[in-house]
Motif scaffolding. Structure first.
Motif, short mmCIF file in Angstrom:
data_model
loop_
_atom_site.label_atom_id
_atom_site.label_comp_id
_atom_site.label_asym_id
_atom_site.label_seq_id
_atom_site.Cartn_x
_atom_site.Cartn_y
_atom_site.Cartn_z
N ILE A 125 -4.15 1.86 -3.11
CA ILE A 125 -4.74 1.09 -2.01
C ILE A 125 -5.88 0.22 -2.52
CG2 ILE A 125 -5.82 1.24 0.26
CD1 ILE A 125 -2.90 2.17 0.14
N ILE A 181 -0.95 -0.86 5.30
CA ILE A 181 -1.21 0.24 4.36
C ILE A 181 0.03 1.10 4.33
CG2 ILE A 181 -2.71 2.19 3.83
CD1 ILE A 181 -4.92 0.81 5.39
N ASN A 227 -0.02 8.61 -0.02
CA ASN A 227 -0.23 7.55 -1.01
C ASN A 227 -1.46 7.92 -1.83
OD1 ASN A 227 -0.09 5.13 -2.45
ND2 ASN A 227 0.51 3.97 -0.62
N GLU A 237 -4.47 -2.80 -4.14
CA GLU A 237 -3.77 -3.69 -3.20
C GLU A 237 -4.74 -4.45 -2.30
OE1 GLU A 237 0.06 -3.55 -0.12
OE2 GLU A 237 -0.67 -1.72 -1.11
N ILE A 283 -11.43 4.84 3.82
CA ILE A 283 -10.23 5.59 3.44
C ILE A 283 -10.66 6.69 2.48
CG2 ILE A 283 -7.94 5.49 2.38
CD1 ILE A 283 -7.81 2.55 3.11
N VAL A 297 -6.92 7.46 6.62
CA VAL A 297 -7.42 6.14 6.99
C VAL A 297 -8.19 6.25 8.30
CG1 VAL A 297 -6.82 3.74 7.48
CG2 VAL A 297 -5.42 5.08 5.89
#
Length: 265
Positions: A205, A157, A200, A208, A176, A185
């Motif tokens: 996330i 991550i 981020n 991804e 998350i 996280v």
């Protein structure tokens, strides 16, 4: 002594080690012919000598539950002390059972069996000296292979900064949460719950890692850690490991319920 040591918890690999042990003990005894083995005809050698191999392989398998106990006791970690404890205990018990096999099967009803001290000096200790390297190499090799597999399965991550990021197993991630320009996280480190703040966006996330399911515009969850549902004031929540409570928005309820149903069945 507390330094971590490569370890493979997969039973199938330890079965392979036990089979190799059994074969090697038979080969060692057949060709070195310790004690009065040389006086046995070939047909009796093929009857009695494989028994010693079977005893060794059986003892190794017999100790796998003890190995699993040690592994759990040390929170799914294995160190040099654990390895030595297993090897020493296994060796002592194997000698004891091999001695019983000799007394009650190989030389049953014989008037003058060899003493334990004599057998230790002429067969058991020399055999252990040749067997232990196989055990240690096999266990170490499978342990390194297992560690490499785990490392290859890890996800990363990443953060927007050059040095930000978190590398761990997917199923170590619990949830998350979005927090302004950061994400929090929540993950497992051993049996402990940890939290790391990374710069981020939650949407990045989610794209991804599709295995992490969107439960709310501010939350991603790992269905693997589902514990139970909760309804409060007409709102639906999911309870994850370590009692992490995540709200489920109506937009994602159908998807979350279907995913958790397929994960838990």
């Amino acid at each position: 002594m507390k330094r971590l040591y490569p370890f493979d918890p997969l039973i199938k690999h330890h079965i392979i080690i036990s089979l190799l042990l059994a074969l090697w003990v038979f080969i060692f005894l057949y060709f070195t012919e310790p004690l009065d083995v040389s006086e046995l005809p070939n047909n009796e050698k093929l009857i009695y000598l494989p028994g010693y191999g079977f005893v060794t392989g059986f003892c190794y398998l017999l100790f796998l539950p003890f190995q699993s106990y040690l592994y759990r006791k040390f929170q799914n970690q294995w160190n040099i002390f654990s390895e030595l404890t297993f090897i020493i205990t296994f060796s002592i018990v194997s000698i004891a059972i091999a001695r019983c096999y000799y007394l009650f099967i190989v030389v049953a009803n014989e008037p003058n069996p060899n003493t334990l001290g004599y057998m230790l000096a002429t067969i058991f200790l020399p055999a252990i000296a040749t067997i232990l390297p196989i055990i240690l190499i096999g266990r170490f090799g499978f342990g390194k292979y297992y560690e490499k597999q785990l490392e290859d399965q890890k996800i990363e991550i990443k953060g927007e900064g050059n040095y930000e990021g978190l590398r761990l197993q997917l199923n170590e991630v619990i949830s998350i949460q979005s927090s302004d320009n950061y994400i929090e996280v929540f993950y497992l480190s051993g049996h402990d719950l940890k939290k790391t703040l990374i710069r981020n966006k939650l949407s990045v996330i989610a794209d991804e890692f599709p295995e992490l399911r969107r439960a709310h515009r501010s939350y991603l969850i790992n269905p693997f850690h589902f514990q139970q549902w909760k309804t409060e004031n007409g709102k639906l929540y999911v309870i994850l490991n370590h009692h992490i409570e995540v709200p489920i928005s109506k937009t994602y309820q159908k998807d979350i319920k279907a995913t958790i149903t397929s994960t838990t069945n």
